[in-house]
Design an enzyme around this catalytic site. Structure first.
Site, PDB file in Angstrom:
ATOM      1  CB  CYS A  74       3.574   3.504   2.931  1.00  0.00           C
ATOM      2  SG  CYS A  74       2.104   3.349   1.803  1.00  0.00           S
ATOM      3  CB  CYS A 156       1.867   0.757   0.495  1.00  0.00           C
ATOM      4  SG  CYS A 156       1.339   1.738   2.020  1.00  0.00           S
TER       5      CYS A 156
END
Ligand code: N1C
Length: 250
Positions: A74, A156
């Site tokens: 992420c 993400c």
């Protein structure tokens, strides 16, 4: 006797070509620990060996991706289109900031390689393979589409994409970035897309380019969009100076 010698030499040469590609795959793979590289080689080969090199669908690589899945990273995922050299020149020095598909096992092992099979043979060939757009379902193109889709699926947080300000259409609908990756960004995982338009001396496009409007329209509702024009020299500076915080590069 002459024929036997020729046959043996020919056989050895063919075998060596085959194992040269295999060795490249294995040595690239072995740099990443925790994978069974021989097994991955077997799974990889199954996607294209003994097949017409124009009939290898994208799904042929699903078992390979499943055997070496991409881990979500992420806020560090970096996508690119027509900016490969700038991006990799930067990410190889700043692994602390971003990871590209080429920093993963499959991406790094197969980057820059050409391969295909042939009906009736169990060998891997590295020449005489169809070009990128010669036929749609060729082994190399199908691999990059399959891997890019899987890489985009796990993106993400804040994701970044470097696009090229020195070409007519920085967001080109025929690119893998536009046709495969952007459509898979999912608002439940991806919060924001930060586009960096790489500006060189003779740039003809920037964040105001009309193709980027198409990009904002293609984004899943709920994903925020941002764009910055950043000079190539600034990107290189950030690569050269680890003391510059990732968030302060541009
Ligand atoms: O078609 P593109 O760019 O938009 O594809 C780039 C996009 C990146 O975000 C990557 O995640 O798709 C992924 N990707 C690769 O990682 C990759 N490595 C090497 C797509 N293609 C990749 N290649 C080769 O670059 C591939 O064989 C093909 O020929 C080019 C596509 O690059 P592009 O047109 O600049």
């Amino acid at each position: 006797i002459v024929i036997v010698i020729i046959a043996v030499v020919l056989g050895l040469t063919l075998r060596q070509n085959k194992s040269e590609f295999e060795s490249t795959f294995l040595s690239g793979c072995e740099k990443f620990n925790q994978y069974d590289c021989k097994k991955l080689w077997g799974v990889f080969q199954q996607a294209y060996v003994d097949k017409d090199p124009c009939k290898v669908p994208v799904e042929a690589y699903d078992p390979l991706i499943a055997a070496a899945p991409f881990k979500p990273q992420c806020n560090k995922t970096m996508f690119w289109s027509k900016t490969k050299d700038v991006v990799h020149g930067f990410t190889e020095k700043r692994k602390d900031c971003f990871v590209t598909l080429e920093d993963t096992l499959l991406g790094s092992v197969l980057d820059g390689l050409t391969w295909c099979g042939k009906e009736g043979s169990n060998d891997t060939f590295t020449s005489g393979c169809p070009g990128w757009s010669e036929c749609e379902n060729n082994p190399v193109r199908s691999f990059w589409i399959c891997a890019s889709a899987a890489f985009a699926d796990v993106a993400c947080g804040d994701v970044t994409a470097m696009l090229n300000g020195s070409i007519n259409t920085p967001f080109n609908p025929t690119s893998i970035f536009a046709s495969v990756e952007v459509p898979r960004f999912n608002a439940s995982r991806v919060k924001k897309l930060n586009v960096v338009v790489v500006i060189q001396k003779n740039n003809i496009s920037n964040c105001n380019h009309s193709s980027l409007k198409n990009l904002t329209q293609a984004l899943d509702t709920g994903i925020t969009y941002g764009c910055k024009d950043v000079s190539e020299s600034r990107i290189q500076e950030c690569g050269a100076k680890p003391e510059i915080a990732c968030g302060a590069c541009w």
